[in-house]
Design an enzyme around this catalytic site. Structure first.
Site, PDB file in Angstrom:
ATOM      1  N   LYS A 122       0.738  -1.302   0.027  1.00  0.00           N
ATOM      2  CA  LYS A 122      -0.105   0.063  -0.040  1.00  0.00           C
ATOM      3  C   LYS A 122       0.836   1.347  -0.067  1.00  0.00           C
ATOM      4  CE  LYS A 122      -3.777   1.786   2.883  1.00  0.00           C
ATOM      5  NZ  LYS A 122      -4.859   1.516   3.969  1.00  0.00           N
ATOM      6  N   ARG A 127       0.397  -5.048   3.437  1.00  0.00           N
ATOM      7  CA  ARG A 127      -0.678  -5.485   4.216  1.00  0.00           C
ATOM      8  C   ARG A 127      -1.266  -6.819   3.891  1.00  0.00           C
ATOM      9  NH1 ARG A 127      -6.178  -1.900   3.411  1.00  0.00           N
ATOM     10  NH2 ARG A 127      -6.137  -2.412   1.181  1.00  0.00           N
ATOM     11  N   ASP A 170     -16.721  -0.376  -0.531  1.00  0.00           N
ATOM     12  CA  ASP A 170     -15.400  -0.709  -1.045  1.00  0.00           C
ATOM     13  C   ASP A 170     -14.714  -1.168   0.335  1.00  0.00           C
ATOM     14  OD1 ASP A 170     -15.450   2.241  -0.891  1.00  0.00           O
ATOM     15  OD2 ASP A 170     -13.590   1.921  -0.988  1.00  0.00           O
ATOM     16  N   ASN A 171     -14.869  -0.641   1.351  1.00  0.00           N
ATOM     17  CA  ASN A 171     -13.997  -0.748   2.546  1.00  0.00           C
ATOM     18  C   ASN A 171     -14.859  -1.991   3.470  1.00  0.00           C
ATOM     19  OD1 ASN A 171     -12.234   1.037   1.761  1.00  0.00           O
ATOM     20  ND2 ASN A 171     -13.262   2.654   3.018  1.00  0.00           N
TER      21      ASN A 171
HETATM   22  P1  AMP Z   1      -9.771   4.916   0.984  1.00  0.00           P
HETATM   23  O1  AMP Z   1     -10.850   6.167   1.266  1.00  0.00           O
HETATM   24  O2  AMP Z   1      -8.765   4.653   1.525  1.00  0.00           O
HETATM   25  O3  AMP Z   1     -10.846   3.648   1.057  1.00  0.00           O
HETATM   26  O4  AMP Z   1      -9.701   5.014  -0.709  1.00  0.00           O
HETATM   27  C1  AMP Z   1     -10.838   5.351  -1.494  1.00  0.00           C
HETATM   28  C2  AMP Z   1     -10.140   5.415  -3.068  1.00  0.00           C
HETATM   29  O5  AMP Z   1      -9.126   6.180  -3.105  1.00  0.00           O
HETATM   30  C3  AMP Z   1      -9.628   3.935  -3.262  1.00  0.00           C
HETATM   31  O6  AMP Z   1      -9.706   3.423  -4.644  1.00  0.00           O
HETATM   32  C4  AMP Z   1      -8.075   4.450  -2.988  1.00  0.00           C
HETATM   33  O7  AMP Z   1      -7.247   3.284  -3.838  1.00  0.00           O
HETATM   34  C5  AMP Z   1      -7.880   5.578  -3.597  1.00  0.00           C
HETATM   35  N1  AMP Z   1      -6.837   6.309  -3.055  1.00  0.00           N
HETATM   36  C6  AMP Z   1      -6.886   6.841  -1.927  1.00  0.00           C
HETATM   37  N2  AMP Z   1      -5.660   7.625  -1.737  1.00  0.00           N
HETATM   38  C7  AMP Z   1      -4.935   7.566  -2.768  1.00  0.00           C
HETATM   39  C8  AMP Z   1      -3.744   8.171  -3.228  1.00  0.00           C
HETATM   40  N3  AMP Z   1      -2.895   8.784  -2.616  1.00  0.00           N
HETATM   41  N4  AMP Z   1      -3.399   7.974  -4.802  1.00  0.00           N
HETATM   42  C9  AMP Z   1      -4.326   7.242  -5.656  1.00  0.00           C
HETATM   43  N5  AMP Z   1      -5.440   6.841  -5.151  1.00  0.00           N
HETATM   44  C10 AMP Z   1      -5.731   7.007  -3.579  1.00  0.00           C
HETATM   45 MG    MG Z   2     -10.624   1.760   0.839  1.00  0.00          MG
END
Ligand code: AMP
Ligand code: MG
Length: 491
Positions: free
Chosen positions: A117, A180, A256-257
């Site tokens: 990650k 992870r 998605d989580n």
């Molecule tokens: P999360 O809020 O961590 O569940 O992320 C939501 C989405 O945003 C997922 O598709 C992640 O892969 C993407 N994402 C989060 N942070 C980044 C980042 N720094 N660069 C690219 N994609 C991101």
């Molecule tokens: Mg996520």
């Protein structure tokens, strides 16, 4: 013969079943190299259960692998595609800053995803940089470890390496890559992606794959897709009850989580509740409290309904009947969850048998805790040890009355006081990762490069039910002058 050498030395043993799914489920690509990787923390016990040699992982070559600069033998790196409802709105997502290296088969024959990650941009990165900052990756390491020790299904954190490269957030921060480990990274959002952008064949391939990987005890005479739905519902009912019982707030329960395998996944803005209040929210972006502590069971039900919708074409060829089947399964979630929660609450109060009025007894305690701003963890722990002091709640008439009722209730079961206390001791953690302690550990590590604070903290967190003298200092709630705690996601 690099392969056999590799196997003996580090123990990589990949079999990449996800990569055999239809191509629309992923994009093949390698991690983006980083300039000067440095290992800052490694979970050696976890490495051992995975069949990996910790010393090799700590070697220069091992660290290159954990940073994504080199690939371990047998890896086939890919970014997974998925969709998801984010705060109720459906979007195309996918691994935007993560890569699945492959699936490690452990010496016990178990299969675990190995994912990096913060490993660089992917076709799903949208506007993001594909990178992660050190603080949030260490935070995931700490909290996922605490969850594991608390006995709550979770993805694990094998290692964190710093990259030597800055990431730009509100300020410049040191970059990091987290390794992870998960029983899989299949999400409700993976099914939503298949239902939205795939054919029924793609969806079926995903469902069959998931059954094979997680629910292979399906019987030949069953509706296998209904079984999949029911099992996912069961696992989530159990998981969310466990969260509620320890006061864990995930913070971003987007579809998605939510992992199909029933593990807690995606440690972004999560945090543990101090004073009992169902409206507790820590995430700075959750302005309406959608993912507040008290809402988590409802949101889980909502997410599972989205999951059920994706399965409709597989549940029955007749759409109306498919809907009926799905609704029947979904309608069971509430009772399943409630049953786990009630059983867990009884255990927290040292109750072995069941009485109809137990729920009122529990509710009265929680109401009094809410009214007097009592600390959730410490109240239950004080009841466990019988040391009723240092908590305003204990001097209130509500509590005095409640305590009498509880004692009477305890006397109506045949089990001894000792066994009741033992049940409470193993059901009420003495220690949770308090927010101010997490911040203190992160600050020392990120700002001063001092990992000793975090290591001591990890040590006491590894036995949350121990109630050791070393833990005492970590159990104090934050000073009210700290103000409300705020967490941030996507960092
Ligand atoms: P999360 O809020 O961590 O569940 O992320 C939501 C989405 O945003 C997922 O598709 C992640 O892969 C993407 N994402 C989060 N942070 C980044 C980042 N720094 N660069 C690219 N994609 C991101
Ligand atoms: Mg996520």
């Amino acid at each position: 013969m690099t392969k056999s050498k590799e196997k003996v030395e580090t123990g990589w043993n990949f079999d990449n079943s996800y990569a055999r799914l239809p191509q629309l489920f992923f994009s093949d690509l390698p991690p983006t190299p980083v300039s000067s990787p440095k290992l800052v923390i490694l979970n050696s016990r976890l490495a051992a259960t995975l069949g990996l040699n910790s010393e090799e992982l700590q070697s220069a070559e091992g660290v290159e692998i954990l940073a994504g600069n080199q690939l371990p033998e047998g890896a086939s790196p890919l970014a997974q595609a998925y969709g998801g409802h984010q705060f109720g709105h459906f979007n195309m997502l996918g691994d935007g800053r993560a890569l699945l290296l492959g699936e490690q088969i452990t010496p016990q024959g178990e299969r675990y995803d190995i994912q990096l990650k913060g490993s660089g941009r992917t076709p799903y990165s949208r506007g993001g940089d594909g990178r992660a900052a050190l603080g949030p990756m260490l935070r995931e390491y700490i909290i996922s470890g605490a969850m594991q020790a608390l006995g709550i299904p979770t993805t694990r954190s094998l290692a964190v390496v710093t990259t030597g490269e800055p990431v730009l957030r509100e300020t410049k921060l040191p970059g990091a890559v987290l390794t992870r480990i998960a029983s899989s990274h299949l999400r409700v959002g993976t099914f939503q992606y298949a239902a939205q952008w795939g054919t029924t064949n793609d969806l079926q391939a995903l469902a069959d794959y998931t059954i094979e990987r997680h629910f292979s005890d399906v019987k030949a005479d069953m509706n296998r897709y209904l079984f999949l739905l029911q099992e996912v519902i069961k696992k989530q009912a159990e998981l969310i009850a466990k969260w509620q019982l320890v006061g864990f707030i995930h913070g971003v329960m987007n579809t998605d989580n939510m992992a199909i395998g029933g593990e807690t996944i995606d440690y972004g803005p999560c945090a543990f509740m101090d004073a009992y209040d169902p409206a507790t929210v820590f995430s700075s972006i959750d302005t309406r409290g959608r993912y507040a502590y008290g809402n988590q069971p409802y949101i889980a039900g909502w997410n599972l309904a989205r999951f059920a919708e994706t399965l409709l074409p597989l549940l029955h060829e007749n759409q109306e009947q498919a809907i009926e089947i799905a609704q029947g399964a979904i309608s069971e979630f509430g009772d399943l969850y409630h049953g786990h929660w009630l059983a867990g609450m009884r255990a927290k109060l040292g109750l072995f048998n069941e009485e109809k009025e137990d729920e009122t007894l529990i509710k009265n305690l929680l109401d009094a805790m809410y009214k007097h701003g009592a600390d959730y963890t410490n109240t239950f722990r004080a009841l466990t040890g019988g040391k009723l002091e240092g908590n305003v709640l204990f001097d209130t008439p509500e509590f005095t009355q409640w305590y009498e009722q509880w004692q009477e209730r305890l006397s109506r079961q045949k089990e001894s006081t000792e066994s009741s206390q033992e049940l409470m001791r193993t059901s009420n953690p003495a220690l949770i990762p308090r927010n101010h302690r997490v911040e203190e550990a992160l600050k020392a590590a990120v700002e001063d490069g001092d990992y000793s604070v975090m290591e001591r903290f990890l040590d006491v967190l590894s036995q949350p039910y121990a109630d050791s003298p070393e833990q005492e200092a970590y159990s104090a709630p934050p000073d009210p002058s700290c103000g409300p705690y705020r967490t941030f996601c996507g960092t």
